[in-house]
Motif scaffolding. Structure first.
Motif: not given
Length: 378
Positions: A64, A89, A91
């Motif tokens: 992450r 989100q 990554y």
């Protein structure tokens, strides 16, 4: 790791060709892969729950990433057609130190117009490529009704350059070949860069790639920009694709990951100068549908101060018809460091043909040569 071993099993049966490096072998494997089979078992899917939970193929590489939430206000994110940064989100790969409809329409209707440069310029006059959208929209609107029709000009489009126009022959940018960079795309890029910790990023050059279902993007490194400390931003729309991210050398086996519609990739730091490629565009399950995120019609009203504009039902019909068999990728770069100028070049350098094909161009399966031939009639 057990799943990885099983997923990579089919690739182990692919014989290495003489002189073939690890990147080329995996590129060839995915180019020949079959959707819906174990061939794609080793591709990382950032949209899947496994990525967040730390399971699934390649999960040991996925970490992450922290975003600079306070660098972009919810208001500015909304103006750019993005969700609040707090809801993103993000990554990264451990081994490597909204409003999609608006951007799709801009790529097809606005950014393809003159004075921007495209692959069709090599084969057609300025008058013939003056407004690709107007010349193509009726073809695309009724594409399903007339499958024997010739391809529209938009369907023959392979690339467009914005801002500082990349010279495919010399592999350089120059001060004397520049047109204004689109303000809405610049704003979007600045917000994304700031959220990733790159405040002050300037969108100075863009390359738009228009993929058909049989298109690939060859192995290459984006190193022509004069300032590599700034990130390369990549926005994907339409059909999904497999993206390969390798190392500094092509004998390093790359990591495969899916790029879905709406995905944004930021290549920065060590990853900024890594080999990468797209060996495969993946059609939808029935080969004729849009990604789920694009099935909802555009809203009739947008915020008053938004850089995102309304999209009419007629325009979206054209865009949707196009994207059912296509993928659009937008890469945005900062070319110069602050207060930096282009180095002086011999006069003959600036006279080279800016539309000459290069190995990092899109290549279709029906190409007559290994290097991409951007013939508008292909």
């Amino acid at each position: 790791m057990g799943k990885m071993a099983v997923a990579w099993g089919p690739m182990a049966t692919l014989a290495t060709e003489p002189g073939e490096d690890a990147f080329r072998k995996l590129f060839r494997f995915y180019r020949q892969s079959r959707p819906g089979t174990a061939d794609l078992g080793g591709v990382i899917d950032f949209s899947a729950a496994q990525a967040a939970l730390g399971t699934g193929p390649g999960a040991h590489k996925v970490v992450r990433s922290q975003l600079s939430v306070s660098s972009v206000s919810d208001h500015n994110a909304h103006r750019a057609g993005l969700r609040p940064v707090s809801k993103w989100q993000a990554y990264g790969l451990e081994d490597y130190p909204g409003y999609q409809w608006h951007w799709v329409k801009q790529c097809l209707k606005l950014y393809s117009q003159k004075p921007n440069v495209c692959n069709l310029d090599k084969h057609m006059t300025k008058e013939e490529t003056q407004d690709l959208w107007e010349q193509s929209k009726e073809f695309l609107r009724y594409k399903e009704m007339n499958k024997r029709r010739p391809r529209s000009l938009l369907e023959k489009l392979r690339w467009v350059t914005l801002g500082y126009h990349y010279n495919w022959d010399s592999k350089k940018y120059s001060a004397d070949h520049y047109t204004p960079f689109p303000s809405d795309l610049a704003f979007l890029s600045e917000q994304v860069a700031a959220a990733c910790g790159f405040q002050g990023f300037r969108a100075e050059a863009g390359i738009l790639n228009y993929y058909r279902l049989d298109s690939t993007l060859g192995i290459h490194v984006d190193k022509s920009e004069l300032d590599h400390s700034k990130p390369l931003l990549s926005f994907s729309f339409g059909q999904s694709a497999i993206f390969l991210l390798g190392g500094l050398k092509r004998d390093e086996t790359p990591t495969a990951m899916f790029m879905h519609s709406g995905d944004i990739m930021v290549m920065s730091g060590f990853s900024r100068l890594l080999n990468h490629a797209v060996p495969k565009v993946l059609p939808s399950s029935n080969g004729k549908s849009l990604p789920c995120c694009l099935e909802t019609p555009p809203p009739a009203v947008v915020p008053r101060d938004s850089v995102v504009e309304c999209c009419s039902a007629e325009d979206w019909q054209v865009c949707a018809s196009y994207l059912k068999t296509a993928r659009v990728n937008v890469t945005v770069r900062q070319v110069l460091a602050t207060d930096q100028d282009f180095p002086l070049e011999p006069k003959e350098e600036s006279k080279r043909d800016i539309t000459t094909e290069d190995s990092c161009h899109l290549e279709d399966k029906n190409s007559q040569v290994k290097r991409a031939r951007l013939n508008p009639d292909s």
